[in-house]
Design a protein around this motif. Sequence first.
Motif, PDB file in Angstrom:
ATOM      1  N   MET A 285       0.843  -1.191   0.000  1.00  9.85           N
ATOM      2  CA  MET A 285       0.000   0.000   0.000  1.00  9.85           C
ATOM      3  C   MET A 285       0.884   1.248   0.000  1.00  9.85           C
ATOM      4  O   MET A 285       1.877   1.328   0.730  1.00  9.85           O
ATOM      5  CB  MET A 285      -0.899   0.005   1.235  1.00  9.85           C
ATOM      6  CG  MET A 285      -1.868   1.178   1.295  1.00  9.85           C
ATOM      7  SD  MET A 285      -3.002   1.088   2.722  1.00  9.85           S
ATOM      8  CE  MET A 285      -1.838   1.249   4.076  1.00  9.85           C
ATOM      9  N   ALA A 286       0.538   2.220  -0.859  1.00 11.51           N
ATOM     10  CA  ALA A 286       1.327   3.437  -0.950  1.00 11.51           C
ATOM     11  C   ALA A 286       1.236   4.226   0.345  1.00 11.51           C
ATOM     12  O   ALA A 286       0.188   4.257   1.006  1.00 11.51           O
ATOM     13  CB  ALA A 286       0.840   4.282  -2.115  1.00 11.51           C
ATOM     14  N   ALA A 287       2.351   4.859   0.719  1.00 15.78           N
ATOM     15  CA  ALA A 287       2.357   5.705   1.908  1.00 15.78           C
ATOM     16  C   ALA A 287       1.363   6.842   1.718  1.00 15.78           C
ATOM     17  O   ALA A 287       1.201   7.376   0.617  1.00 15.78           O
ATOM     18  CB  ALA A 287       3.759   6.251   2.143  1.00 15.78           C
ATOM     19  N   ARG A 288       0.698   7.219   2.803  1.00  9.05           N
ATOM     20  CA  ARG A 288      -0.268   8.304   2.696  1.00  9.05           C
ATOM     21  C   ARG A 288      -0.173   9.212   3.909  1.00  9.05           C
ATOM     22  O   ARG A 288       0.099   8.780   5.037  1.00  9.05           O
ATOM     23  CB  ARG A 288      -1.687   7.763   2.554  1.00  9.05           C
ATOM     24  CG  ARG A 288      -2.174   6.929   3.723  1.00  9.05           C
ATOM     25  CD  ARG A 288      -3.586   6.406   3.508  1.00  9.05           C
ATOM     26  NE  ARG A 288      -4.032   5.572   4.614  1.00  9.05           N
ATOM     27  CZ  ARG A 288      -4.629   6.037   5.695  1.00  9.05           C
ATOM     28  NH1 ARG A 288      -4.848   7.334   5.804  1.00  9.05           N
ATOM     29  NH2 ARG A 288      -5.009   5.219   6.660  1.00  9.05           N
ATOM     30  N   ALA A 289      -0.390  10.481   3.647  1.00 12.72           N
ATOM     31  CA  ALA A 289      -0.432  11.458   4.727  1.00 12.72           C
ATOM     32  C   ALA A 289      -1.774  11.382   5.430  1.00 12.72           C
ATOM     33  O   ALA A 289      -2.736  10.776   4.939  1.00 12.72           O
ATOM     34  CB  ALA A 289      -0.213  12.857   4.159  1.00 12.72           C
ATOM     35  N   GLY A 290      -1.842  12.020   6.613  1.00 12.75           N
ATOM     36  CA  GLY A 290      -3.117  12.163   7.291  1.00 12.75           C
ATOM     37  C   GLY A 290      -3.997  13.154   6.539  1.00 12.75           C
ATOM     38  O   GLY A 290      -3.583  13.753   5.537  1.00 12.75           O
ATOM     39  N   PRO A 291      -5.224  13.363   6.981  1.00  9.34           N
ATOM     40  CA  PRO A 291      -6.175  14.211   6.239  1.00  9.34           C
ATOM     41  C   PRO A 291      -5.720  15.653   6.061  1.00  9.34           C
ATOM     42  O   PRO A 291      -6.077  16.298   5.077  1.00  9.34           O
ATOM     43  CB  PRO A 291      -7.460  14.122   7.075  1.00  9.34           C
ATOM     44  CG  PRO A 291      -7.048  13.584   8.406  1.00  9.34           C
ATOM     45  CD  PRO A 291      -5.854  12.730   8.162  1.00  9.34           C
ATOM     46  N   ARG A 292      -4.931  16.194   6.989  1.00  6.21           N
ATOM     47  CA  ARG A 292      -4.438  17.568   6.854  1.00  6.21           C
ATOM     48  C   ARG A 292      -3.009  17.627   6.342  1.00  6.21           C
ATOM     49  O   ARG A 292      -2.545  18.672   5.916  1.00  6.21           O
ATOM     50  CB  ARG A 292      -4.490  18.284   8.213  1.00  6.21           C
ATOM     51  CG  ARG A 292      -5.857  18.390   8.873  1.00  6.21           C
ATOM     52  CD  ARG A 292      -5.733  19.236  10.132  1.00  6.21           C
ATOM     53  NE  ARG A 292      -6.986  19.350  10.856  1.00  6.21           N
ATOM     54  CZ  ARG A 292      -7.279  18.681  11.967  1.00  6.21           C
ATOM     55  NH1 ARG A 292      -6.413  17.820  12.470  1.00  6.21           N
ATOM     56  NH2 ARG A 292      -8.443  18.861  12.576  1.00  6.21           N
ATOM     57  N   ASN A 293      -2.292  16.527   6.427  1.00  4.62           N
ATOM     58  CA  ASN A 293      -0.841  16.482   6.196  1.00  4.62           C
ATOM     59  C   ASN A 293      -0.133  17.469   7.115  1.00  4.62           C
ATOM     60  O   ASN A 293       0.782  18.188   6.714  1.00  4.62           O
ATOM     61  CB  ASN A 293      -0.471  16.739   4.741  1.00  4.62           C
ATOM     62  CG  ASN A 293       0.936  16.227   4.408  1.00  4.62           C
ATOM     63  OD1 ASN A 293       1.537  15.472   5.181  1.00  4.62           O
ATOM     64  ND2 ASN A 293       1.463  16.636   3.260  1.00  4.62           N
ATOM     65  N   LEU A 294      -0.574  17.492   8.371  1.00  6.54           N
ATOM     66  CA  LEU A 294      -0.003  18.338   9.403  1.00  6.54           C
ATOM     67  C   LEU A 294       0.180  17.519  10.671  1.00  6.54           C
ATOM     68  O   LEU A 294      -0.451  16.474  10.850  1.00  6.54           O
ATOM     69  CB  LEU A 294      -0.927  19.521   9.708  1.00  6.54           C
ATOM     70  CG  LEU A 294      -1.250  20.486   8.571  1.00  6.54           C
ATOM     71  CD1 LEU A 294      -2.344  21.472   9.012  1.00  6.54           C
ATOM     72  CD2 LEU A 294      -0.005  21.243   8.123  1.00  6.54           C
ATOM     73  N   ILE A 295       1.005  18.006  11.585  1.00  6.89           N
ATOM     74  CA  ILE A 295       1.226  17.311  12.848  1.00  6.89           C
ATOM     75  C   ILE A 295      -0.083  17.175  13.626  1.00  6.89           C
ATOM     76  O   ILE A 295      -0.237  16.255  14.446  1.00  6.89           O
ATOM     77  CB  ILE A 295       2.299  18.030  13.692  1.00  6.89           C
ATOM     78  CG1 ILE A 295       2.731  17.157  14.886  1.00  6.89           C
ATOM     79  CG2 ILE A 295       1.823  19.403  14.121  1.00  6.89           C
ATOM     80  CD1 ILE A 295       3.887  17.736  15.675  1.00  6.89           C
ATOM     81  N   THR A 296      -1.050  18.039  13.360  1.00  4.68           N
ATOM     82  CA  THR A 296      -2.324  17.970  14.064  1.00  4.68           C
ATOM     83  C   THR A 296      -3.194  16.798  13.602  1.00  4.68           C
ATOM     84  O   THR A 296      -4.290  16.602  14.153  1.00  4.68           O
ATOM     85  CB  THR A 296      -3.092  19.289  13.898  1.00  4.68           C
ATOM     86  OG1 THR A 296      -3.130  19.650  12.513  1.00  4.68           O
ATOM     87  CG2 THR A 296      -2.430  20.404  14.693  1.00  4.68           C
ATOM     88  N   ASP A 297      -2.721  16.020  12.641  1.00  6.34           N
ATOM     89  CA  ASP A 297      -3.384  14.747  12.348  1.00  6.34           C
ATOM     90  C   ASP A 297      -3.183  13.752  13.487  1.00  6.34           C
ATOM     91  O   ASP A 297      -3.920  12.768  13.587  1.00  6.34           O
ATOM     92  CB  ASP A 297      -2.851  14.148  11.035  1.00  6.34           C
ATOM     93  CG  ASP A 297      -3.329  14.911   9.820  1.00  6.34           C
ATOM     94  OD1 ASP A 297      -4.468  15.418   9.844  1.00  6.34           O
ATOM     95  OD2 ASP A 297      -2.563  15.004   8.847  1.00  6.34           O
ATOM     96  N   VAL A 298      -2.184  13.982  14.330  1.00  9.53           N
ATOM     97  CA  VAL A 298      -1.980  13.161  15.523  1.00  9.53           C
ATOM     98  C   VAL A 298      -3.017  13.576  16.564  1.00  9.53           C
ATOM     99  O   VAL A 298      -3.040  14.745  16.986  1.00  9.53           O
ATOM    100  CB  VAL A 298      -0.558  13.335  16.087  1.00  9.53           C
ATOM    101  CG1 VAL A 298      -0.386  12.553  17.387  1.00  9.53           C
ATOM    102  CG2 VAL A 298       0.484  12.902  15.066  1.00  9.53           C
ATOM    103  N   PRO A 299      -3.892  12.679  16.976  1.00 15.40           N
ATOM    104  CA  PRO A 299      -4.922  13.054  17.956  1.00 15.40           C
ATOM    105  C   PRO A 299      -4.309  13.640  19.226  1.00 15.40           C
ATOM    106  O   PRO A 299      -3.324  13.122  19.758  1.00 15.40           O
ATOM    107  CB  PRO A 299      -5.627  11.722  18.244  1.00 15.40           C
ATOM    108  CG  PRO A 299      -5.407  10.904  17.016  1.00 15.40           C
ATOM    109  CD  PRO A 299      -4.035  11.276  16.538  1.00 15.40           C
ATOM    110  N   GLY A 300      -4.906  14.737  19.695  1.00 14.01           N
ATOM    111  CA  GLY A 300      -4.437  15.360  20.928  1.00 14.01           C
ATOM    112  C   GLY A 300      -3.425  16.454  20.741  1.00 14.01           C
ATOM    113  O   GLY A 300      -2.963  17.045  21.726  1.00 14.01           O
TER     114      GLY A 300
END
Length: 335
Positions: free
Chosen positions: A1-16
């Motif tokens: 599976m190809a690598a993918r960013a989170g929905p924002r492609n920002l550190i704030t994709d990490v919950p909390g």
Amino acid sequence: MAARAGPRNLITDVPGILIGQAEDQSGVTGTTVVLAEASAVASVDVRGGAPGSRETELLAPGTLVDRVDAVVLSGGSAFGLDTAAGVMDWLAAAGRGLAVGSAIVPIVPAAILFDLGFPGRIAWTGEPPYHGLGHQAVAVAAGHFALGNAGAGLGARTGRLKGGIGSASLALSDGVMVGAIVAVNSWGAVVRPDCGRFWAADLALAGEIDRQPAISDAALDPEDFSQCGAAVPGANTTIAVVATDAALDKGGCRRLAIMAQDGLARAIRPVHTPFDGDTVFALATGAGPQVEPAALTRLGHAAADCLARAVMRAVLAAKPLGGVPSWRQRWGSAA
């Protein structure tokens, strides 16, 4: 599976994790606050020869405190360390911090970069602005935030180019999220001196960065530092935070920060010089069983790639300022 960013492609994709930023436009300086919505396990790794920091000793494995409420990345050189006091004031008013008897003490480590020599800067008179900037930044912390000439990246330079704030994220196949935020103010260059191609271009996800200039057929001179900055001790620094929603103890966060430093080495050459204070914090927001060493290895590798991608995104988002050219202005036409 190809690598993918989170929905924002920002550190704030990490919950909390939330980010707040504030700037002093006339002073060409600013601050970036990484706010943990609930206190996060943290550690740090310092590699540069000219660091400026606050509360980093308490992040060493074996010390009492293992969680922080926020991390500050700020301009202003040593003056910028006062940003953390403004963040502490806001957190204390919100009842956030470490309980010590009847007292509550917010834990806010910080690292700073040097932007006091940026062209066109108007020096402040009276009290430096950083306490107020810290309070302003944490008060607006949110999931979305600006890249480039924002926060601690406003007065940042990278070699001969305009630096700035960058961020990226990566969703791992097991559902764990990793993210990075960086203020790029390096003495070293983020581009090859012969063509302007990003050193870390091959790490970019599909469509993440601009089309890159072609690599020259001529052999690269390993002693060509023409795209690096002026040799002024203490006048640079790349400071960053990596974060994950995996469950790590302080030792695991320390290893994550150490491995993430490789992302700077992939994106900036040379790095960790006598002129820089390169510092990387690591935060873990997850609960439950601690990850195994094999999983931590994958996390560290992902964090390094995220950090390298964040460096490129910082430079691409940066706009020319004070006569310092952006990457697109200097090299974009060669792509």
